[in-house]
Enzyme design. Structure first.
Site, PDB file in Angstrom:
ATOM      1  N   HIS A  69       0.847  -1.205   0.000  1.00 40.39           N
ATOM      2  CA  HIS A  69       0.000   0.000   0.000  1.00 40.39           C
ATOM      3  C   HIS A  69       0.873   1.242   0.000  1.00 40.39           C
ATOM      4  O   HIS A  69       1.754   1.393   0.852  1.00 40.39           O
ATOM      5  CB  HIS A  69      -0.908   0.016   1.241  1.00 40.39           C
TER       6      HIS A  69
ATOM      7  N   TYR B 211      -8.931   5.588   7.765  1.00 38.81           N
ATOM      8  CA  TYR B 211      -9.064   5.893   9.196  1.00 38.81           C
ATOM      9  C   TYR B 211     -10.073   7.031   9.293  1.00 38.81           C
ATOM     10  O   TYR B 211      -9.855   8.105   8.734  1.00 38.81           O
ATOM     11  CB  TYR B 211      -7.731   6.361   9.769  1.00 38.81           C
TER      12      TYR B 211
ATOM     13  N   PRO C 149      -3.962   0.111  18.741  1.00 34.80           N
ATOM     14  CA  PRO C 149      -3.674  -0.314  17.357  1.00 34.80           C
ATOM     15  C   PRO C 149      -3.869   0.780  16.307  1.00 34.80           C
ATOM     16  O   PRO C 149      -3.598   0.566  15.139  1.00 34.80           O
ATOM     17  CB  PRO C 149      -4.640  -1.469  17.136  1.00 34.80           C
TER      18      PRO C 149
ATOM     19  N   LYS D 278       1.237  -0.232  15.214  1.00 37.08           N
ATOM     20  CA  LYS D 278       2.613  -0.323  15.689  1.00 37.08           C
ATOM     21  C   LYS D 278       2.899  -1.544  16.546  1.00 37.08           C
ATOM     22  O   LYS D 278       4.068  -1.907  16.734  1.00 37.08           O
ATOM     23  CB  LYS D 278       2.967   0.933  16.510  1.00 37.08           C
TER      24      LYS D 278
ATOM     25  N   TYR E 141       4.238   6.388  10.160  1.00 41.56           N
ATOM     26  CA  TYR E 141       3.364   5.272   9.803  1.00 41.56           C
ATOM     27  C   TYR E 141       4.141   4.153   9.099  1.00 41.56           C
ATOM     28  O   TYR E 141       3.960   2.974   9.411  1.00 41.56           O
ATOM     29  CB  TYR E 141       2.229   5.760   8.891  1.00 41.56           C
TER      30      TYR E 141
HETATM   31  P1  FAS Z   1       1.838 -12.146  21.717  1.00 40.48           P
HETATM   32  O1  FAS Z   1       0.860 -11.778  22.802  1.00 40.48           O
HETATM   33  O2  FAS Z   1       1.391 -12.194  20.297  1.00 40.48           O
HETATM   34  O3  FAS Z   1       2.421 -13.613  22.022  1.00 40.48           O
HETATM   35  C1  FAS Z   1       2.761 -13.985  23.335  1.00 40.48           C
HETATM   36  C2  FAS Z   1       2.750 -15.503  23.416  1.00 40.48           C
HETATM   37  O4  FAS Z   1       3.219 -15.872  24.725  1.00 40.48           O
HETATM   38  C3  FAS Z   1       1.362 -16.095  23.252  1.00 40.48           C
HETATM   39  O5  FAS Z   1       1.356 -17.107  22.273  1.00 40.48           O
HETATM   40  C4  FAS Z   1       1.035 -16.672  24.640  1.00 40.48           C
HETATM   41  O6  FAS Z   1       0.298 -17.883  24.573  1.00 40.48           O
HETATM   42  C5  FAS Z   1       2.415 -16.919  25.222  1.00 40.48           C
HETATM   43  N1  FAS Z   1       2.422 -16.869  26.685  1.00 40.48           N
HETATM   44  C6  FAS Z   1       1.847 -15.952  27.494  1.00 40.48           C
HETATM   45  N2  FAS Z   1       2.058 -16.266  28.796  1.00 40.48           N
HETATM   46  C7  FAS Z   1       2.786 -17.428  28.801  1.00 40.48           C
HETATM   47  C8  FAS Z   1       3.283 -18.264  29.818  1.00 40.48           C
HETATM   48  N3  FAS Z   1       3.086 -17.974  31.101  1.00 40.48           N
HETATM   49  N4  FAS Z   1       3.968 -19.379  29.467  1.00 40.48           N
HETATM   50  C9  FAS Z   1       4.177 -19.677  28.148  1.00 40.48           C
HETATM   51  N5  FAS Z   1       3.714 -18.921  27.126  1.00 40.48           N
HETATM   52  C10 FAS Z   1       3.025 -17.818  27.460  1.00 40.48           C
HETATM   53  N6  FAS Z   1      -1.156  -4.776  16.691  1.00 40.48           N
HETATM   54  C11 FAS Z   1      -1.239  -4.082  15.542  1.00 40.48           C
HETATM   55  O7  FAS Z   1      -0.204  -3.631  15.037  1.00 40.48           O
HETATM   56  N7  FAS Z   1      -2.471  -3.904  14.937  1.00 40.48           N
HETATM   57  C12 FAS Z   1      -3.624  -4.426  15.454  1.00 40.48           C
HETATM   58  O8  FAS Z   1      -4.709  -4.257  14.902  1.00 40.48           O
HETATM   59  C13 FAS Z   1      -3.569  -5.166  16.647  1.00 40.48           C
HETATM   60  N8  FAS Z   1      -4.698  -5.728  17.200  1.00 40.48           N
HETATM   61  C14 FAS Z   1      -4.596  -6.412  18.388  1.00 40.48           C
HETATM   62  C15 FAS Z   1      -5.737  -7.011  19.001  1.00 40.48           C
HETATM   63  C16 FAS Z   1      -5.624  -7.702  20.222  1.00 40.48           C
HETATM   64  C17 FAS Z   1      -6.858  -8.336  20.852  1.00 40.48           C
HETATM   65  C18 FAS Z   1      -4.371  -7.812  20.856  1.00 40.48           C
HETATM   66  C19 FAS Z   1      -4.239  -8.543  22.186  1.00 40.48           C
HETATM   67  C20 FAS Z   1      -3.244  -7.240  20.261  1.00 40.48           C
HETATM   68  C21 FAS Z   1      -3.346  -6.554  19.030  1.00 40.48           C
HETATM   69  N9  FAS Z   1      -2.234  -5.984  18.401  1.00 40.48           N
HETATM   70  C22 FAS Z   1      -2.301  -5.299  17.246  1.00 40.48           C
HETATM   71  C23 FAS Z   1      -0.952  -6.107  18.987  1.00 40.48           C
HETATM   72  C24 FAS Z   1      -0.429  -7.489  18.649  1.00 40.48           C
HETATM   73  O9  FAS Z   1      -0.379  -7.645  17.266  1.00 40.48           O
HETATM   74  C25 FAS Z   1       0.891  -7.614  19.347  1.00 40.48           C
HETATM   75  O10 FAS Z   1       1.684  -6.449  19.166  1.00 40.48           O
HETATM   76  C26 FAS Z   1       1.680  -8.815  18.918  1.00 40.48           C
HETATM   77  O11 FAS Z   1       0.881  -9.962  19.067  1.00 40.48           O
HETATM   78  C27 FAS Z   1       2.926  -8.860  19.794  1.00 40.48           C
HETATM   79  O12 FAS Z   1       3.511 -10.080  19.620  1.00 40.48           O
HETATM   80  P2  FAS Z   1       4.236 -10.805  20.858  1.00 40.48           P
HETATM   81  O13 FAS Z   1       5.108  -9.830  21.561  1.00 40.48           O
HETATM   82  O14 FAS Z   1       4.835 -12.048  20.279  1.00 40.48           O
HETATM   83  O15 FAS Z   1       3.077 -11.175  21.895  1.00 40.48           O
HETATM   84  C1  PHB Z   2      -5.783  -4.376  10.673  1.00 43.58           C
HETATM   85  O1  PHB Z   2      -5.877  -4.593   9.444  1.00 43.58           O
HETATM   86  O2  PHB Z   2      -6.081  -5.243  11.547  1.00 43.58           O
HETATM   87  C2  PHB Z   2      -5.270  -3.029  11.155  1.00 43.58           C
HETATM   88  C3  PHB Z   2      -4.760  -2.135  10.232  1.00 43.58           C
HETATM   89  C4  PHB Z   2      -4.301  -0.899  10.672  1.00 43.58           C
HETATM   90  C5  PHB Z   2      -4.364  -0.590  12.028  1.00 43.58           C
HETATM   91  C6  PHB Z   2      -4.870  -1.500  12.953  1.00 43.58           C
HETATM   92  C7  PHB Z   2      -5.331  -2.735  12.519  1.00 43.58           C
HETATM   93  O3  PHB Z   2      -3.916   0.626  12.457  1.00 43.58           O
END
Ligand code: FAS
Ligand code: PHB
Length: 393
Positions: free
Chosen positions: A75, A204, A296, A300, A388
């Site tokens: 994009h 957005y 989100p 980032k 961005y």
């Molecule tokens: P993660 O949380 O992905 O992974 C952590 C892992 O550790 C998990 O698999 C978990 O099972 C494991 N774990 C936890 N506790 C443990 C324990 N005690 N023992 C063993 N394993 C354990 N980011 C964006 O950029 N855009 C978005 O739209 C966006 N939407 C999101 C929506 C939600 C609901 C959430 C929660 C996050 C969102 N994020 C978004 C942020 C997300 O993408 C995170 O930045 C990303 O998953 C970070 O990756 P990790 O640091 O690997 O953590």
């Molecule tokens: C998504 O596609 O999930 C998305 C894209 C941009 C954002 C957040 C989420 O800023």
């Protein structure tokens, strides 16, 4: 008790843990990944959708970018919609050639799972009672349970890639941690539906009824979000109610063009800004969501996890392959410098685009002035664009 020895024990098999594990594996540095759930559960979580150039570069460095190059959508810009109109932010022009990749976190994680299987990386899933131990000296270890058996992994370093609710940050004495937090008074209700995106780039939208985001996963799969109340329940939102509210928050031409259909995923994510400092405690390092959370709005979260991995991998590579501790000792400071700039950007985007229940007439005027300044100033757009696409590592 079963006892295993490795160089780096990684707690967490999300994007942070898998990406770090692959970079270490490719460099010949032995590592084991532990996760409390299994691969299917991890792949079932719908999260990020936009990758910075740096994140794509790390997937290439990991040797896991094949499918992303084929299926990812490049994009060159996105739209800001407010006051009934849309304003394009031309990332390619404003950043002199940079863009973003739209490729779901689920697919990125799937690619890293596949790569780890191909290269023989050891991962142990569905473990419990994981505990990082003795990380304040040079002989740390991690204990855990698996199928009722106690196990221990002796290692040189522990990477806490276990997300916001993980054990790594909790294992650090509170006196050694400084945390900063802002919880936002709203959440994001998101849906996935197999309908074509309303347009080929992201939108957005700021609206008096609340924020909305039009994103996608492919030319036939859309990802939409609307700002909702913090205490909203997913089950109280029918698909029709969602589509109606989303269309109310978009300019008329977009609302009329929107294709709707049954959602196959619907979830509410809370929004918070959170940073815990430092990101190193002896031989324990915190990485990604284990150390910081961003709303989100600026896309980032996943991308910050990637830059943390970049800095930690460089440190571990120099330690093992160059016999130098300099880069490893600099990990926390280097990572936090970039984290706070992304925390600021995500807070700013969230403040500018959402409707705050407590906002006054003055706040609304400032928000509108912010949006008009961006729409009318190429310099303001350039600042938004460079954040961005991702600030340099
Ligand atoms: P993660 O949380 O992905 O992974 C952590 C892992 O550790 C998990 O698999 C978990 O099972 C494991 N774990 C936890 N506790 C443990 C324990 N005690 N023992 C063993 N394993 C354990 N980011 C964006 O950029 N855009 C978005 O739209 C966006 N939407 C999101 C929506 C939600 C609901 C959430 C929660 C996050 C969102 N994020 C978004 C942020 C997300 O993408 C995170 O930045 C990303 O998953 C970070 O990756 P990790 O640091 O690997 O953590
Ligand atoms: C998504 O596609 O999930 C998305 C894209 C941009 C954002 C957040 C989420 O800023």
């Amino acid at each position: 008790m079963g006892s295993i020895r490795t160089q780096v024990c990684i707690i967490g098999s999300g994007p942070s843990g898998l990406l770090l594990g692959q970079l270490l594996q490719n460099a010949g540095i032995d590592n084991i990944i532990l996760d409390r759930v299994d691969e299917d559960y991890i792949l079932g979580r719908v999260r990020a959708g936009v990758l910075e150039t740096g994140t794509c570069g790390l997937m290439k460095q990991a040797g896991a970018d094949g499918r992303m190059k084929k299926e990812g959508l490049i994009h060159h810009g996105f739209d800001l919609a407010f006051g009934g109109n849309s304003h394009n932010i031309n990332l390619l022009k404003l950043t002199r050639g940079q863009s973003v990749m739209v490729y779901g976190q689920t697919e990125l994680t799937r690619d890293l799972f596949d790569k780890r299987r191909q290269t023989g990386g050891q991962s142990i899933y569905s473990v419990s009672a994981v505990e990082p131990r003795d990380f304040d000296n040079i002989k740390p270890f991690v204990t855990f349970k698996k199928d009722g058996q106690n196990h221990r992994i002796d290692c040189d370093f522990i990477a806490g890639c276990d997300g916001f609710h993980g054990v790594s940050r909790q294992a650090v004495p509170e006196s050694a941690l400084k945390t900063y937090e802002r919880v936002y008074p709203f959440g994001w209700l998101g849906v996935l539906a197999d309908v074509p995106p309303v347009q080929d780039e992201l939108i957005y939208a700021n609206h008096e009824r609340g924020f909305a985001l039009c994103s996608m996963r492919s030319p036939t799969r859309s990802r939409y979000y609307i700002q909702c109340n913090s205490d909203d329940k997913v089950e109280s939102w029918t698909d029709d109610a969602f589509w109606d509210e989303l269309r109310r928050r978009l300019p008329v031409h977009l609302a009329e063009a929107m294709k709707t259909g049954p959602s196959f995923e619907k979830s509410i994510a809370p929004l918070r800004s959170f940073v815990s400092e430092p990101m190193r405690f002896g031989s324990l390092f915190t990485v990604g969501d284990a150390a910081h959370i961003v709303p989100p709005t600026g896309a980032k979260g996943l991308n910050l996890a990637a830059s943390d991995v970049h800095y930690l991998f460089e440190g571990l590579r120099d330690y093992y392959l160059e016999n130098s501790k300099i880069t490893l000792d600099a990990y926390s400071e280097r990572a936090l410098m970039r984290v706070w700039k992304a925390v600021r950007f995500s807070w700013w985007m969230t403040t500018m685009l959402h409707r705050f229940p407590s906002s006054t007439g003055f706040d609304q005027k400032i928000q509108t002035a912010d949006l008009n300044y961006i729409a009318q100033s190429e310099l303001a757009q350039a600042s938004l664009a460079e954040n961005y696409v991702g600030l340099p590592y």
